[in-house]
Write an enzyme that holds these catalytic residues in place. Structure first.
Site, PDB file in Angstrom:
ATOM      1  N   THR A   1       5.286  -9.899   5.588  1.00  0.00           N
ATOM      2  CA  THR A   1       5.524 -10.621   6.838  1.00  0.00           C
ATOM      3  C   THR A   1       4.310 -11.446   7.294  1.00  0.00           C
ATOM      4  O   THR A   1       4.301 -11.953   8.410  1.00  0.00           O
ATOM      5  CB  THR A   1       5.888  -9.596   7.932  1.00  0.00           C
ATOM      6  OG1 THR A   1       4.992  -8.476   7.830  1.00  0.00           O
ATOM      7  CG2 THR A   1       7.312  -9.103   7.782  1.00  0.00           C
TER       8      THR A   1
ATOM      9  N   ASP B   1      14.890   2.885   8.724  1.00  0.00           N
ATOM     10  CA  ASP B   1      14.322   1.906   9.644  1.00  0.00           C
ATOM     11  C   ASP B   1      13.508   2.736  10.640  1.00  0.00           C
ATOM     12  O   ASP B   1      14.074   3.529  11.397  1.00  0.00           O
ATOM     13  CB  ASP B   1      15.434   1.124  10.357  1.00  0.00           C
ATOM     14  CG  ASP B   1      14.878   0.129  11.371  1.00  0.00           C
ATOM     15  OD1 ASP B   1      13.720   0.293  11.818  1.00  0.00           O
ATOM     16  OD2 ASP B   1      15.609  -0.805  11.730  1.00  0.00           O
TER      17      ASP B   1
ATOM     18  N   ASN C   1       3.321   4.511   7.201  1.00  0.00           N
ATOM     19  CA  ASN C   1       2.722   3.297   6.634  1.00  0.00           C
ATOM     20  C   ASN C   1       3.495   2.026   6.973  1.00  0.00           C
ATOM     21  O   ASN C   1       2.913   0.938   6.983  1.00  0.00           O
ATOM     22  CB  ASN C   1       2.643   3.480   5.105  1.00  0.00           C
ATOM     23  CG  ASN C   1       2.451   2.175   4.379  1.00  0.00           C
ATOM     24  OD1 ASN C   1       1.335   1.656   4.296  1.00  0.00           O
ATOM     25  ND2 ASN C   1       3.544   1.610   3.865  1.00  0.00           N
TER      26      ASN C   1
ATOM     27  N   TYR D   1      -0.124  -7.216  17.584  1.00  0.00           N
ATOM     28  CA  TYR D   1      -0.579  -6.528  16.366  1.00  0.00           C
ATOM     29  C   TYR D   1      -1.788  -5.668  16.712  1.00  0.00           C
ATOM     30  O   TYR D   1      -1.831  -4.481  16.388  1.00  0.00           O
ATOM     31  CB  TYR D   1      -0.909  -7.515  15.237  1.00  0.00           C
ATOM     32  CG  TYR D   1      -1.115  -6.798  13.909  1.00  0.00           C
ATOM     33  CD1 TYR D   1      -0.039  -6.271  13.197  1.00  0.00           C
ATOM     34  CD2 TYR D   1      -2.388  -6.609  13.376  1.00  0.00           C
ATOM     35  CE1 TYR D   1      -0.222  -5.578  11.997  1.00  0.00           C
ATOM     36  CE2 TYR D   1      -2.584  -5.921  12.173  1.00  0.00           C
ATOM     37  CZ  TYR D   1      -1.497  -5.415  11.492  1.00  0.00           C
ATOM     38  OH  TYR D   1      -1.689  -4.724  10.311  1.00  0.00           O
TER      39      TYR D   1
ATOM     40  N   LYS E   1      -1.616  -1.543  16.685  1.00  0.00           N
ATOM     41  CA  LYS E   1      -2.485  -0.792  15.770  1.00  0.00           C
ATOM     42  C   LYS E   1      -3.515   0.030  16.560  1.00  0.00           C
ATOM     43  O   LYS E   1      -3.952   1.088  16.109  1.00  0.00           O
ATOM     44  CB  LYS E   1      -3.162  -1.746  14.785  1.00  0.00           C
ATOM     45  CG  LYS E   1      -2.189  -2.361  13.784  1.00  0.00           C
ATOM     46  CD  LYS E   1      -1.537  -1.284  12.927  1.00  0.00           C
ATOM     47  CE  LYS E   1      -0.603  -1.853  11.887  1.00  0.00           C
ATOM     48  NZ  LYS E   1       0.023  -0.799  11.056  1.00  0.00           N
TER      49      LYS E   1
ATOM     50  N   MET F   1       0.817  -1.218   0.000  1.00  0.00           N
ATOM     51  CA  MET F   1       0.000   0.000   0.000  1.00  0.00           C
ATOM     52  C   MET F   1       0.851   1.267   0.000  1.00  0.00           C
ATOM     53  O   MET F   1       0.461   2.286  -0.569  1.00  0.00           O
ATOM     54  CB  MET F   1      -0.939  -0.027   1.208  1.00  0.00           C
ATOM     55  CG  MET F   1      -1.945  -1.162   1.065  1.00  0.00           C
ATOM     56  SD  MET F   1      -3.189  -1.163   2.317  1.00  0.00           S
ATOM     57  CE  MET F   1      -2.474  -2.233   3.537  1.00  0.00           C
TER      58      MET F   1
HETATM   59  N1  LIG Z   1      -2.023  -6.095   4.063  1.00  0.00           N
HETATM   60  C1  LIG Z   1      -2.991  -6.068   4.954  1.00  0.00           C
HETATM   61  O1  LIG Z   1      -3.848  -6.964   4.988  1.00  0.00           O
HETATM   62  C2  LIG Z   1      -3.133  -4.909   5.933  1.00  0.00           C
HETATM   63  C3  LIG Z   1      -4.354  -4.717   6.568  1.00  0.00           C
HETATM   64  C4  LIG Z   1      -4.485  -3.671   7.480  1.00  0.00           C
HETATM   65  C5  LIG Z   1      -3.422  -2.815   7.714  1.00  0.00           C
HETATM   66  N2  LIG Z   1      -2.239  -3.020   7.095  1.00  0.00           N
HETATM   67  C6  LIG Z   1      -1.148  -2.073   7.396  1.00  0.00           C
HETATM   68  O2  LIG Z   1      -0.837  -1.317   6.236  1.00  0.00           O
HETATM   69  C7  LIG Z   1       0.551  -0.984   6.211  1.00  0.00           C
HETATM   70  C8  LIG Z   1       1.171  -1.433   4.889  1.00  0.00           C
HETATM   71  O3  LIG Z   1       1.038  -2.829   4.767  1.00  0.00           O
HETATM   72  P1  LIG Z   1       1.258  -3.627   3.404  1.00  0.00           P
HETATM   73  O4  LIG Z   1       0.138  -4.586   3.243  1.00  0.00           O
HETATM   74  O5  LIG Z   1       1.552  -2.691   2.286  1.00  0.00           O
HETATM   75  O6  LIG Z   1       2.564  -4.482   3.811  1.00  0.00           O
HETATM   76  P2  LIG Z   1       3.938  -4.803   3.050  1.00  0.00           P
HETATM   77  O7  LIG Z   1       4.579  -5.856   3.846  1.00  0.00           O
HETATM   78  O8  LIG Z   1       3.678  -5.050   1.607  1.00  0.00           O
HETATM   79  O9  LIG Z   1       4.713  -3.417   3.164  1.00  0.00           O
HETATM   80  C9  LIG Z   1       5.227  -2.960   4.386  1.00  0.00           C
HETATM   81  C10 LIG Z   1       6.460  -2.126   4.088  1.00  0.00           C
HETATM   82  O10 LIG Z   1       6.978  -1.669   5.344  1.00  0.00           O
HETATM   83  C11 LIG Z   1       8.386  -1.834   5.311  1.00  0.00           C
HETATM   84  N3  LIG Z   1       8.937  -1.971   6.653  1.00  0.00           N
HETATM   85  C12 LIG Z   1       8.806  -3.004   7.520  1.00  0.00           C
HETATM   86  N4  LIG Z   1       9.527  -2.786   8.633  1.00  0.00           N
HETATM   87  C13 LIG Z   1      10.130  -1.566   8.461  1.00  0.00           C
HETATM   88  C14 LIG Z   1      11.000  -0.774   9.258  1.00  0.00           C
HETATM   89  N5  LIG Z   1      11.428  -1.196  10.466  1.00  0.00           N
HETATM   90  N6  LIG Z   1      11.397   0.417   8.774  1.00  0.00           N
HETATM   91  C15 LIG Z   1      10.984   0.853   7.558  1.00  0.00           C
HETATM   92  N7  LIG Z   1      10.175   0.142   6.743  1.00  0.00           N
HETATM   93  C16 LIG Z   1       9.759  -1.051   7.202  1.00  0.00           C
HETATM   94  C17 LIG Z   1       8.611  -3.103   4.488  1.00  0.00           C
HETATM   95  O11 LIG Z   1       9.936  -3.183   4.015  1.00  0.00           O
HETATM   96  C18 LIG Z   1       7.572  -2.929   3.396  1.00  0.00           C
HETATM   97  O12 LIG Z   1       8.076  -2.209   2.288  1.00  0.00           O
HETATM   98  C19 LIG Z   1       1.158  -1.657   7.447  1.00  0.00           C
HETATM   99  O13 LIG Z   1       1.246  -0.716   8.497  1.00  0.00           O
HETATM  100  C20 LIG Z   1       0.141  -2.746   7.785  1.00  0.00           C
HETATM  101  O14 LIG Z   1       0.182  -3.101   9.147  1.00  0.00           O
HETATM  102  C21 LIG Z   1      -2.076  -4.046   6.202  1.00  0.00           C
END
Ligand SMILES: NC(=O)c1ccc[n+]([C@@H]2O[C@H](COP(=O)([O-])OP(=O)(O)OC[C@H]3O[C@@H](n4cnc5c(N)ncnc54)[C@H](O)[C@@H]3O)[C@@H](O)[C@H]2O)c1
Length: 249
Positions: free
Chosen positions: A192, A63, A90, A154, A158, A17
């Site tokens: 993850t 990070d 994000n 988690y 959140k 996202m």
């Molecule tokens: N995918 C889902 O179902 C979902 C649902 C609700 C909320 N979310 C939230 O939306 C956000 C984006 O999720 P996504 O689905 O795109 O996940 P994703 O795993 O595709 O992307 C997450 C990104 O965060 C980066 N990241 C992780 N740890 C990091 C750190 N310590 N420092 C900097 N960057 C770091 C990763 O490298 C990755 O590029 C997250 O906060 C997630 O919790 C996701």
């Protein structure tokens, strides 16, 4: 062009996202989009895509648990583009890969990245918003309701994002800074993810989603775009749920 001349910084923008949001911001006229992530190769690929489409972007390594790196990224953003208008916190990790839902190391990891990462982003990002601005924090429906199959950290991390957001809205409104949270539901799995990436678990989950499908990354990116743009100029402290109706039932 809904973000004409704005400068945006997005954490975790190398994937999912965050990457979709960075690409959309690039198309919507940002003066600069900073793609910040631990994943350099993927982050640079997102920057190349934005530039190929005529946008302006830079990759910066970040990070989100590292305070010194946050300071350096915000300083570099301001030095490169002349300010900061939009911060999207994000970056995040999933709680669905753990077998032990009370594993202490996982709790610390989840709180460190998902909650402290947002706190630090706000600490340095808001200081740089000299002409007002918009902060968008990625929480989740897991910040509103509990799930039985993910690590408790988690939900806790959140949930913290949801209230960090409201505290930010209360404190920084006087400076023209709005702070809102976005709460996606079932989306493409995170890098993850564990159980939430399992097709059987996903099918089960979908039965409780009124729209009967998972969301797409662009559907969240458009919600973030609204909150980033001046169209939402009187929206602060809000929770924008993007979950196909999951939490409505
Ligand atoms: N995918 C889902 O179902 C979902 C649902 C609700 C909320 N979310 C939230 O939306 C956000 C984006 O999720 P996504 O689905 O795109 O996940 P994703 O795993 O595709 O992307 C997450 C990104 O965060 C980066 N990241 C992780 N740890 C990091 C750190 N310590 N420092 C900097 N960057 C770091 C990763 O490298 C990755 O590029 C997250 O906060 C997630 O919790 C996701």
């Amino acid at each position: 062009m809904r973000l004409k001349d704005k400068v945006a910084l997005i954490s975790g923008a190398a994937s999912g996202m965050g990457a979709a949001t960075a690409r959309l911001f690039g198309r919507e006229g940002c003066k600069g989009v900073v793609v910040a992530d631990i994943l350099e190769k993927d982050g640079k690929a997102v920057v190349a895509e934005i530039e190929k489409a005529g946008g302006h972007a830079t990759f910066l390594p970040l990070d989100v648990t590292d305070e010194a790196q946050w300071k350096a990224v915000v300083d570099k953003t301001v030095a490169t583009y002349g300010g900061l208008d939009v911060l999207v916190n994000n970056a995040g990790i999933s709680g669905s890969a753990e077998q032990d839902l009370y594993d202490t190391a996982a709790w610390n990891r989840l709180m460190g990245i998902n909650s402290t990462g947002v706190f630090l982003g706000m600490k340095y990002g808001i200081r740089a918003m000299k002409r007002g601005g918009s902060v968008i924090n990625l929480s989740s429906i897991s910040g509103i309701t509990g799930q039985g199959y993910i690590h408790v950290g988690y939900n806790a991390s959140k949930g913290a994002v949801r209230l960090i957001t409201k505290a930010g809205a209360a404190q920084h409104g006087k400076d023209g800074i709005r702070v809102n949270s976005v709460h996606p539901g079932l989306m493409p799995p995170m890098r993850t993810s564990g159980r939430t990436a399992d097709p059987v678990q996903r099918e089960k989950t979908l039965k409780g989603v009124p729209l009967r499908r998972a969301g797409e990354v662009d559907e969240v990116a458009y919600a973030i775009l609204f909150l980033a743009s001046d169209e939402s100029s009187y929206v602060s402290g809000a929770e924008l749920v993007v979950d196909g109706g999951w939490t409505a039932v």
